[in-house]
Design a protein around this motif. Sequence first.
Motif, mmCIF file in Angstrom:
data_model
loop_
_atom_site.group_PDB
_atom_site.id
_atom_site.type_symbol
_atom_site.label_atom_id
_atom_site.label_comp_id
_atom_site.label_asym_id
_atom_site.label_seq_id
_atom_site.Cartn_x
_atom_site.Cartn_y
_atom_site.Cartn_z
ATOM 1 N N HIS A 66 0.841 -1.206 0.000
ATOM 2 C CA HIS A 66 0.000 0.000 0.000
ATOM 3 C C HIS A 66 0.877 1.258 0.000
ATOM 4 O O HIS A 66 0.447 2.316 0.462
ATOM 5 N N GLY A 67 2.091 1.140 -0.506
ATOM 6 C CA GLY A 67 3.052 2.242 -0.437
ATOM 7 C C GLY A 67 2.661 3.453 -1.253
ATOM 8 O O GLY A 67 3.232 4.541 -1.069
ATOM 9 N N ASN A 68 1.694 3.309 -2.153
ATOM 10 C CA ASN A 68 1.236 4.455 -2.954
ATOM 11 C C ASN A 68 -0.025 5.086 -2.376
ATOM 12 O O ASN A 68 -0.668 5.918 -3.045
ATOM 13 N N ALA A 69 -0.401 4.713 -1.154
ATOM 14 C CA ALA A 69 -1.640 5.241 -0.563
ATOM 15 C C ALA A 69 -1.688 6.771 -0.567
ATOM 16 O O ALA A 69 -2.739 7.350 -0.901
ATOM 17 N N PRO A 70 -0.596 7.487 -0.227
ATOM 18 C CA PRO A 70 -0.697 8.960 -0.225
ATOM 19 C C PRO A 70 -1.096 9.533 -1.589
ATOM 20 O O PRO A 70 -1.944 10.429 -1.664
ATOM 21 N N GLN A 71 -0.512 9.013 -2.681
ATOM 22 C CA GLN A 71 -0.865 9.522 -4.015
ATOM 23 C C GLN A 71 -2.314 9.181 -4.359
ATOM 24 O O GLN A 71 -3.023 9.984 -4.978
ATOM 25 N N LEU A 72 -2.737 7.987 -3.967
ATOM 26 C CA LEU A 72 -4.116 7.592 -4.271
ATOM 27 C C LEU A 72 -5.115 8.465 -3.509
ATOM 28 O O LEU A 72 -6.141 8.885 -4.066
ATOM 29 N N ILE A 73 -4.821 8.732 -2.260
ATOM 30 C CA ILE A 73 -5.732 9.571 -1.457
ATOM 31 C C ILE A 73 -5.848 10.957 -2.081
ATOM 32 O O ILE A 73 -6.947 11.515 -2.218
ATOM 33 N N GLU A 74 -4.709 11.509 -2.497
ATOM 34 C CA GLU A 74 -4.727 12.831 -3.119
ATOM 35 C C GLU A 74 -5.609 12.822 -4.375
ATOM 36 O O GLU A 74 -6.418 13.736 -4.595
ATOM 37 N N ALA A 75 -5.472 11.777 -5.184
ATOM 38 C CA ALA A 75 -6.257 11.703 -6.425
ATOM 39 C C ALA A 75 -7.742 11.477 -6.139
ATOM 40 O O ALA A 75 -8.609 12.052 -6.808
ATOM 41 N N VAL A 76 -8.047 10.646 -5.138
ATOM 42 C CA VAL A 76 -9.462 10.433 -4.781
ATOM 43 C C VAL A 76 -10.065 11.756 -4.332
ATOM 44 O O VAL A 76 -11.178 12.138 -4.748
ATOM 45 N N LYS A 77 -9.327 12.483 -3.493
ATOM 46 C CA LYS A 77 -9.840 13.760 -2.981
ATOM 47 C C LYS A 77 -10.088 14.739 -4.135
ATOM 48 O O LYS A 77 -11.089 15.467 -4.131
ATOM 49 N N ARG A 78 -9.182 14.714 -5.106
ATOM 50 C CA ARG A 78 -9.359 15.593 -6.276
ATOM 51 C C ARG A 78 -10.660 15.226 -7.007
ATOM 52 O O ARG A 78 -11.446 16.098 -7.368
#
Length: 601
Positions: A66-78
């Motif tokens: 799950h090491g890409n979780a920060p990027q995914l969260i940012e994109a979901v929020k967008r």
Amino acid sequence: MPQTPKDGTTVVLPRGLRKGLTNYGDTGFSLFLRKAFIKGAGYTDEALDRTIVGVVNTGSGYNPCHGNAPQLIEAVKRGVMMAGGLAIDFPTISIAESFSAPTSMYLRNLMSMDTEEMIRAQPMDAVVLIGGCDKTVPAQLMGAASANIPMVQLITGSMLTGGHRGERVGACTDCRRYWGRFRAQEIDEQEITEVNGKLVASVGTCSVMGTASTMACLGEALGIVMPGGASPPAVTSDRIRIAELSGRQAVEITRTGLTPDRILTAKAFENALRVLLAIGGSTNGIIHLTAIAGRMGFEVDLDAFDRMSRETPVLVDLKPSGQHYMEDLHFAGGMPAVLRELRPLLHLDALTVTGRTLGEEIDAFRPFPQTVVRPIADPIYPAGGIAFLRGNLAPGGAIIKQSAANPELMEHEGRAVVFEDSADLASRIDDPELDVHADDILVLKHIGPAGAPGMPEAGYLPIPKKLASTGVKDMVRISDGRMSGTAAGTIVLHVTPEAALGGPLALVRSGDRIRLSVSARSIALLVSDAELARRREALTQQPAPAAPAAPLRGYRKLFLEQITQADKGCDFAFLRATEMVGRVPGHAADAADAADAADQE
Ligand code: FES
């Protein structure tokens, strides 16, 4: 969103920040206090007035999958913001396979409870679940299905493949292959250390059709993952775009009221079971699907699943059944390409999280020439990727992934070499004095759901060193445990009932003969009923094991009291639906009719 009960009145349900107010005995004060605190984080009233999408953050330093979780969260929020909503991320338990003792499966139900209760407890109109490693997606689907608010499952995505001395490698089929070569003394200490740094080339989930990839594909087949959302690797722009789209869609389904119970229907589970077979998926997939279906009130009929298996070819040429890796499946069109080939065998009217049917999503895909997803007329394995076995050794059933087994061992009779538990296995398997031959059958007891506890992936018993060093690569192996989806071999798993509950597996002794016939779907212990009765009597006469040093408490106590067997998905009994409404596969029409009839009453 307004809802119209059967008496015709309209009830406006609270939404956004007004949902699920903390009870202070004064609702006005509860909302006032909630707003005061969240404004401390800098939110304006305008932001707080929006539809809220919770984003489950399973990022963890212990979970490289799950090491890409920060990027995914940012994109979901967008995506949520673009659709006019407000995204708020929150943590839950995160489980990584190799960092979870005694085994990740022990924690899956705990994660599902955490997910369900935090979704219920906190104000949100929809939720995006970010999961990837083996147990996380099933845990999230189990928990969110029970909470039953609009949801989108977002997958973290697979890792990239690496290279070792000119050969392409990826976790974890190649981890096992190289370890097997090291045990067989085909490679030395230096090379095993070297390849250790090459097998996992980036963050993300295992790069083959292991359990993580299987559950990602099943999520798409269930219609709860965005179309094309199963296969993009973790570090690609495609993965980030899917995250943004998932955020947007989460807002959209709050407007349409598309709750999981409208997506996770009998037809959706039948589609997923079909896809599990066609992708050569992990045997763990059947346990997890059974658990998720159980939350929605469906039992999985394993005999009917076996009949489905006999008419479903394996189409996806990925390791461990085939040759390729997840990134190859993505380049070949991903799950839409698979679903298009399977079209004649699917329920096309099943609804997906996009609000369109599975058939409509399949029709939107434009196929192109590729070699990873085979045409249905030219499969990599003709039928029956997973076979369901029964017999006096497994009255409640057992399974074998025959697409990853040795064809020469699938009709086999041999002498049992029995290990009582994992510790016994570890202490004797490499003993040069071990009485074992290549045509024997290795039996491991007490690695079932309650016995280990947690049903570890120890069913992939190593080949005894004295045989491995002579070139033996596979033997029939039988246990009440599980095996990693990345493993291959002639391995009978999930023997039910398990040895710890007194199943017939507990009665097997070294020297007994066992017959496996995959064509007859049978697993037989060739010992007379009278002798088995004598052994059972002797077993019950044995003194009770010494009391544990400390009284059983906490999660372990709950686990041992509530864990069900593999045929119930190893869910906790109290977490399953309170009422079962149907059986899958083969009964989707019946279940749908029953649901319609209930609606009309
Ligand atoms: Fe996480 Fe394989 S270890 S997906």
